[in-house]
Structures are given as C-alpha cells and as structure tokens.
Motif scaffolding. Structure first.
Motif, PDB file in Angstrom:
ATOM      1  N   ILE A 100       0.970  -1.088  -0.038  1.00 30.92           N
ATOM      2  CA  ILE A 100       0.186   0.046   0.066  1.00 30.92           C
ATOM      3  C   ILE A 100       0.918   1.238  -0.101  1.00 30.92           C
ATOM      4  N   VAL A 101       0.562   2.138  -0.866  1.00 39.89           N
ATOM      5  CA  VAL A 101       1.689   3.322  -1.171  1.00 39.89           C
ATOM      6  C   VAL A 101       0.725   4.686  -1.072  1.00 39.89           C
ATOM      7  N   GLU A 102       1.658   5.650  -0.205  1.00 37.97           N
ATOM      8  CA  GLU A 102       1.107   6.779  -0.372  1.00 37.97           C
ATOM      9  C   GLU A 102       1.794   7.803  -1.405  1.00 37.97           C
ATOM     10  N   LEU A 103       1.047   8.269  -2.389  1.00 41.51           N
ATOM     11  CA  LEU A 103       1.872   9.017  -3.154  1.00 41.51           C
ATOM     12  C   LEU A 103       1.730  10.695  -2.883  1.00 41.51           C
ATOM     13  N   ASP A 119       1.909 -14.180   3.070  1.00 45.45           N
ATOM     14  CA  ASP A 119       0.862 -14.612   1.955  1.00 45.45           C
ATOM     15  C   ASP A 119      -0.363 -13.896   2.300  1.00 45.45           C
ATOM     16  N   GLU A 120      -0.820 -14.106   3.455  1.00 41.19           N
ATOM     17  CA  GLU A 120      -2.365 -13.552   3.860  1.00 41.19           C
ATOM     18  C   GLU A 120      -2.390 -12.113   3.297  1.00 41.19           C
ATOM     19  N   ASP A 121      -1.430 -11.135   4.128  1.00 36.35           N
ATOM     20  CA  ASP A 121      -1.732  -9.934   3.598  1.00 36.35           C
ATOM     21  C   ASP A 121      -1.473  -9.583   2.153  1.00 36.35           C
ATOM     22  N   ALA A 122      -0.636 -10.443   1.534  1.00 37.17           N
ATOM     23  CA  ALA A 122      -0.638 -10.138   0.112  1.00 37.17           C
ATOM     24  C   ALA A 122      -1.813 -10.563  -0.693  1.00 37.17           C
ATOM     25  N   LYS A 123      -2.495 -11.455  -0.052  1.00 36.50           N
ATOM     26  CA  LYS A 123      -3.783 -12.020  -1.101  1.00 36.50           C
ATOM     27  C   LYS A 123      -4.826 -10.945  -0.506  1.00 36.50           C
ATOM     28  N   LEU A 147      -4.223  -7.720  -0.134  1.00 37.59           N
ATOM     29  CA  LEU A 147      -4.068  -6.357  -0.982  1.00 37.59           C
ATOM     30  C   LEU A 147      -4.486  -6.684  -2.613  1.00 37.59           C
ATOM     31  N   ILE A 148      -4.137  -7.907  -2.903  1.00 38.96           N
ATOM     32  CA  ILE A 148      -4.736  -8.404  -4.276  1.00 38.96           C
ATOM     33  C   ILE A 148      -6.031  -8.440  -4.415  1.00 38.96           C
ATOM     34  N   GLU A 149      -6.889  -8.607  -3.383  1.00 37.77           N
ATOM     35  CA  GLU A 149      -8.222  -8.460  -3.453  1.00 37.77           C
ATOM     36  C   GLU A 149      -8.714  -7.130  -3.365  1.00 37.77           C
ATOM     37  N   ASP A 202     -11.103   2.605   0.916  1.00 39.03           N
ATOM     38  CA  ASP A 202     -10.937   1.949   2.347  1.00 39.03           C
ATOM     39  C   ASP A 202     -12.452   1.013   2.519  1.00 39.03           C
ATOM     40  N   GLY A 203     -13.387   1.336   1.732  1.00 40.27           N
ATOM     41  CA  GLY A 203     -14.368   0.446   2.109  1.00 40.27           C
ATOM     42  C   GLY A 203     -14.180  -1.101   1.402  1.00 40.27           C
ATOM     43  N   ALA A 204     -13.284  -1.214   0.349  1.00 36.52           N
ATOM     44  CA  ALA A 204     -12.906  -2.442  -0.007  1.00 36.52           C
ATOM     45  C   ALA A 204     -12.161  -3.274   1.070  1.00 36.52           C
ATOM     46  N   LEU A 205     -11.509  -2.469   2.006  1.00 33.45           N
ATOM     47  CA  LEU A 205     -10.489  -2.906   2.818  1.00 33.45           C
ATOM     48  C   LEU A 205     -11.039  -3.250   4.206  1.00 33.45           C
ATOM     49  N   ALA A 206     -12.175  -2.780   4.526  1.00 31.47           N
ATOM     50  CA  ALA A 206     -12.877  -2.992   5.721  1.00 31.47           C
ATOM     51  C   ALA A 206     -12.734  -4.412   6.489  1.00 31.47           C
ATOM     52  N   ASP A 207     -13.433  -5.119   5.589  1.00 31.66           N
ATOM     53  CA  ASP A 207     -13.380  -6.684   6.020  1.00 31.66           C
ATOM     54  C   ASP A 207     -12.222  -7.095   6.179  1.00 31.66           C
ATOM     55  N   VAL A 208     -11.143  -6.878   5.232  1.00 34.25           N
ATOM     56  CA  VAL A 208      -9.733  -7.486   5.237  1.00 34.25           C
ATOM     57  C   VAL A 208      -8.998  -7.042   6.341  1.00 34.25           C
ATOM     58  N   MET A 209      -8.961  -5.818   6.809  1.00 32.80           N
ATOM     59  CA  MET A 209      -8.407  -5.262   7.772  1.00 32.80           C
ATOM     60  C   MET A 209      -9.070  -5.623   9.122  1.00 32.80           C
TER      61      MET A 209
END
Length: 145
Positions: free
Chosen positions: A44-47, A78-82, A84-86, A112-119
């Motif tokens: 995850i990058v901040e530009l 691998d779990e974190d990578a998966k 981020l891919i999702e 952030d809505g896409a990441l809520a469940d993952v995080m």
C-alpha cells in the motif's frame, strides 16, 4: 500553477526517492527481489505530488507531475498479499462500474470500503497504543527489579 483543460491528462512521473518503500521491505524480500528477477511484492503506497511541468500554448508536450512515495507498507505474509490483491481487484471493479478508466478526475473515493473486512483481522491504532503502553510498562517493571 497552470490550469488544465478538461481534456488534459497529465503524465505521472515517479520520483526516484524510494526510502519509504525500502524501509518497509524485510531482508528476505530485498534478497528475493535481487536474487529472483520477476519477484513481486504487494504494498500500500501513499503518493504525494512534488513538482509539475506546465505546458506552454502551442507546445506539443503534455503536462507532467512528479510524485514521490511518501508512505508505504509492504505485505509481509501471503495472507496480507492476498488481501491486497483482493482489495486491488475490488477497486478495479469499482473503476469499471464507475467508468473512470479514461475520466479526468478523482475516480472512486472510498477505497477503504474494499479493505474494511480485510483489515478487521489486523491490529487497530488503539491496539497498537495498548501494545506500546504494555511494553513500556514491562520495561519499567524490569528496571525496578
């Protein structure tokens, strides 16, 4: 700053400063990137935009903006990578639905809505503060002994 027309689409140039990325890579990830060409890491990058080049009237050169990576976290498992891919796939689907592939503008504003469940399985800011507080308390207790 020069004004852009709605049709202008500035080129993005990545600044060569990569300290934010380097700081988050593990030793194993660094070695893997060096020893195995084609290795992929997810982050995850901040530009942040750092400079721009305007364009003069009648010049056939597109406007450019230079961005720098000012924040970065690299997936370490691998779990974190998966995850981020999702998240990337979900954001891509959102761009398809929103029709923002060729639009000038902000695009989807709620990644952030896409990441809520993952995080949900990762530590929160409060949990990090509590961890640091407990660690400091343990250090003080050891010092007293």
């Amino acid at each position: 700053m020069p004004k852009l027309t709605p049709a202008d689409n500035p080129e993005i140039k990545l600044d060569s400063a990569a300290a934010a990325v380097e700081a988050t890579l593990t030793r194993e990830q660094r070695r893997g990137l060096f020893e195995k060409p084609g290795t992929v890491v997810y982050a995850i990058v901040e530009l942040t935009s750092k400079s721009y080049t305007g364009h003069a009237e009648g010049e056939d050169k597109p406007p450019q903006v230079k961005v720098r990576v000012t924040g970065c976290e690299v997936a370490r498992t691998d779990e974190d990578a998966k995850s981020l891919i999702e998240a990337r796939r979900a954001m891509y689907r959102g761009r398809q639905i929103d029709g923002t592939f060729d639009e000038v503008g902000q695009g989807p504003m709620r990644p952030d809505g896409a990441l809520a469940d993952v995080m949900a399985t990762h530590p929160s800011e409060d949990e990090l503060r509590e961890y640091k507080r407990r660690r400091e308390q343990e250090r003080q207790d050891e010092y007293v002994r």
